[in-house]
Design a protein around this motif. Structure first.
Motif, PDB file in Angstrom:
ATOM      1  N   PRO A  75      12.108 -60.274   1.640  1.00 51.95           N
ATOM      2  CA  PRO A  75      10.813 -59.608   1.460  1.00 51.95           C
ATOM      3  C   PRO A  75       9.963 -59.508   2.735  1.00 51.95           C
ATOM      4  CG  PRO A  75      11.074 -61.487  -0.054  1.00 51.95           C
ATOM      5  CD  PRO A  75      12.302 -61.440   0.796  1.00 51.95           C
ATOM      6  N   GLU A  76      10.175 -60.426   3.675  1.00 51.73           N
ATOM      7  CA  GLU A  76       9.307 -60.450   4.867  1.00 51.73           C
ATOM      8  C   GLU A  76       9.761 -59.512   5.980  1.00 51.73           C
ATOM      9  OE1 GLU A  76       6.368 -61.986   5.366  1.00 51.73           O
ATOM     10  OE2 GLU A  76       6.603 -62.297   3.213  1.00 51.73           O
ATOM     11  N   MET A  77      10.964 -59.000   5.868  1.00 58.90           N
ATOM     12  CA  MET A  77      11.481 -58.170   6.962  1.00 58.90           C
ATOM     13  C   MET A  77      10.741 -56.832   6.999  1.00 58.90           C
ATOM     14  SD  MET A  77      15.441 -57.788   7.842  1.00 58.90           S
ATOM     15  CE  MET A  77      15.913 -57.873   9.563  1.00 58.90           C
ATOM     16  N   ILE A  78      10.466 -56.338   8.206  1.00 58.41           N
ATOM     17  CA  ILE A  78       9.788 -55.041   8.367  1.00 58.41           C
ATOM     18  C   ILE A  78      10.857 -53.954   8.307  1.00 58.41           C
ATOM     19  CG2 ILE A  78       8.452 -53.605   9.958  1.00 58.41           C
ATOM     20  CD1 ILE A  78       7.445 -56.379  11.179  1.00 58.41           C
ATOM     21  N   LEU A  79      10.709 -53.038   7.361  1.00 61.04           N
ATOM     22  CA  LEU A  79      11.715 -51.972   7.252  1.00 61.04           C
ATOM     23  C   LEU A  79      11.238 -50.737   8.002  1.00 61.04           C
ATOM     24  CD1 LEU A  79      13.255 -52.217   3.686  1.00 61.04           C
ATOM     25  CD2 LEU A  79      13.903 -53.245   5.827  1.00 61.04           C
ATOM     26  N   GLN A  80      12.142 -50.257   8.853  1.00 59.97           N
ATOM     27  CA  GLN A  80      11.861 -49.056   9.649  1.00 59.97           C
ATOM     28  C   GLN A  80      12.915 -48.011   9.271  1.00 59.97           C
ATOM     29  OE1 GLN A  80      13.325 -48.265  13.853  1.00 59.97           O
ATOM     30  NE2 GLN A  80      11.317 -49.110  14.252  1.00 59.97           N
ATOM     31  N   VAL A  81      12.527 -47.008   8.491  1.00 61.47           N
ATOM     32  CA  VAL A  81      13.516 -45.991   8.113  1.00 61.47           C
ATOM     33  C   VAL A  81      13.681 -45.007   9.267  1.00 61.47           C
ATOM     34  CG1 VAL A  81      12.993 -46.175   5.644  1.00 61.47           C
ATOM     35  CG2 VAL A  81      11.847 -44.415   7.022  1.00 61.47           C
ATOM     36  N   THR A  82      14.848 -44.385   9.308  1.00 62.84           N
ATOM     37  CA  THR A  82      15.072 -43.364  10.324  1.00 62.84           C
ATOM     38  C   THR A  82      14.434 -42.051   9.882  1.00 62.84           C
ATOM     39  OG1 THR A  82      16.744 -42.123  11.542  1.00 62.84           O
ATOM     40  CG2 THR A  82      17.290 -42.669   9.290  1.00 62.84           C
ATOM     41  N   THR A  83      13.848 -41.322  10.821  1.00 63.76           N
ATOM     42  CA  THR A  83      13.589 -39.890  10.569  1.00 63.76           C
ATOM     43  C   THR A  83      14.447 -39.074  11.545  1.00 63.76           C
ATOM     44  OG1 THR A  83      11.711 -39.610  12.078  1.00 63.76           O
ATOM     45  CG2 THR A  83      11.195 -40.302   9.807  1.00 63.76           C
ATOM     46  N   GLY A  84      15.415 -39.760  12.172  1.00 68.45           N
ATOM     47  CA  GLY A  84      16.376 -39.064  13.034  1.00 68.45           C
ATOM     48  C   GLY A  84      17.576 -38.599  12.225  1.00 68.45           C
ATOM     49  N   GLY A  85      17.931 -39.398  11.221  1.00 75.07           N
ATOM     50  CA  GLY A  85      19.071 -39.049  10.366  1.00 75.07           C
ATOM     51  C   GLY A  85      20.340 -38.885  11.178  1.00 75.07           C
ATOM     52  N   SER A  86      21.090 -37.848  10.849  1.00 77.21           N
ATOM     53  CA  SER A  86      22.258 -37.501  11.663  1.00 77.21           C
ATOM     54  C   SER A  86      21.984 -36.137  12.282  1.00 77.21           C
ATOM     55  CB  SER A  86      23.528 -37.454  10.813  1.00 77.21           C
ATOM     56  OG  SER A  86      23.582 -36.235  10.106  1.00 77.21           O
ATOM     57  N   VAL A  87      22.812 -35.748  13.248  1.00 74.88           N
ATOM     58  CA  VAL A  87      22.544 -34.484  13.959  1.00 74.88           C
ATOM     59  C   VAL A  87      22.627 -33.262  13.038  1.00 74.88           C
ATOM     60  CG1 VAL A  87      23.187 -35.285  16.259  1.00 74.88           C
ATOM     61  CG2 VAL A  87      24.965 -34.398  14.737  1.00 74.88           C
ATOM     62  N   LYS A  88      23.183 -33.441  11.831  1.00 77.07           N
ATOM     63  CA  LYS A  88      23.335 -32.291  10.922  1.00 77.07           C
ATOM     64  C   LYS A  88      22.137 -32.094   9.995  1.00 77.07           C
ATOM     65  CE  LYS A  88      28.350 -32.906  10.475  1.00 77.07           C
ATOM     66  NZ  LYS A  88      28.719 -34.307  10.364  1.00 77.07           N
ATOM     67  N   ASP A  89      21.219 -33.073   9.944  1.00 71.61           N
ATOM     68  CA  ASP A  89      20.158 -33.040   8.936  1.00 71.61           C
ATOM     69  C   ASP A  89      18.998 -32.130   9.330  1.00 71.61           C
ATOM     70  OD1 ASP A  89      21.496 -34.887   7.277  1.00 71.61           O
ATOM     71  OD2 ASP A  89      20.737 -36.557   8.473  1.00 71.61           O
TER      72      ASP A  89
END
Ligand code: KMH
Ligand code: ZN
Length: 274
Positions: A75-89
């Protein structure tokens, strides 16, 4: 010096599970890996997810599964989602995980050759993603692969287009961006301090063989680090890592060598103004 923030990029979009069976790709595998890395001192997890065939996806359903599994394991970990995705997105697909309102996300600062592909980050895409990030109250990590991208990030901040706190991530060693030559990091950090001030929060992610030497350099210089299988598969020449935690353990050894404390998650949140 600031306590050392260790980010771990556990999966990425480029590495194939067939070639690297220990790459965590399911929600369960990612949650287990997150917990091991957090317990070893990593406070930020950079997240890409995979579908039922272990292929990269920006589908909300798969993000939700991994996000919930990681949060419940850690629960304490900071989650950083990608907005880079893959080169096809498309930009819209890349924005999808922001719907989870994570604490952080990446924001890539320019178009480039990415190996043999093109990683498209034209200004329309950057401004769209920046707007989506800010409307979800997410703190961006600005992914900088070369000098012009750092200067563009400066423009966005100084023009008030990027309003929140942010972290700079120098990603060095992608074929198409600046290499992991130590002089490049020294120069980029000097330049970042000139643009954003002495206290700019910066980190480095070296690709492949650059990962560990650049992290060591950053630890000495007072910066922060990103490690993990997204960027590098080897802990030494010819010696594959067996888990992301191997890299986090090496960061601990380097932190001891250079007398840096490892940041707790609350210290990291304070530094990031989360
Ligand atoms: N997969 C790369 C094309 C990010 O996560 O923001 C982009 C990437 C950067 O991994
Ligand atoms: Zn990534």
């Amino acid at each position: 010096m600031q306590p050392l923030i260790i980010t771990v990029a556990i999966t990425g979009a480029e590495i194939s599970k067939d070639k690297v069976p220990h790459l965590p790709t399911t929600a369960e595998e990612q949650a287990l890996e997150a917990k091991k890395c957090f317990d070893a001192g990593a406070t930020i997890l950079h997240l890409h997810v995979r579908d039922e065939n272990n292929e990269p996806t920006q589908s909300l359903m798969f993000y939700q599964k991994s996000y919930d599994a990681i949060k419940s394991a850690c629960p304490e970990m900071i989650l950083q989602v990608t907005t880079g995705g893959s080169v096809k997105d498309t930009p819209e697909m890349r924005a999808t995980p922001l719907k989870l309102s994570p604490e952080m996300s990446s924001l890539n600062m320019g178009t480039m050759n990415f190996g043999d592909d093109i990683f498209m980050n034209d200004t329309r895409t950057i401004l769209y993603l920046a707007e989506q990030i800010q409307s979800h109250n997410v703190v961006p990590e600005l992914e900088i692969y070369d000098l012009g991208m750092l200067e563009y990030a400066g423009d966005l901040v100084h023009k008030g287009i990027l309003k929140s706190s942010f972290k700079i991530q120098f990603v060095l060693g992608v074929r198409g961006g600046a290499s992991g030559d130590p002089d490049n990091l020294t120069f980029l950090v000097t330049k970042a301090k000139k643009i954003f001030g002495e206290n700019v929060l910066w980190s480095v992610a070296g690709i492949g063989r650059y990962q560990l030497p650049l992290c060591e350099q950053a630890i000495q210089m007072g910066g922060h680090v990103r490690v993990g299988l997204e960027d590098n598969l080897l802990i030494a020449k010819g010696q594959p890592a067996t888990s992301n935690v191997d890299f986090v353990n090496i960061m601990n050894e380097l932190a001891t060598k250079y007398q840096r404390q490892i940041a707790t998650s609350s210290q990291a949140r304070r530094l990031l103004a989360l």
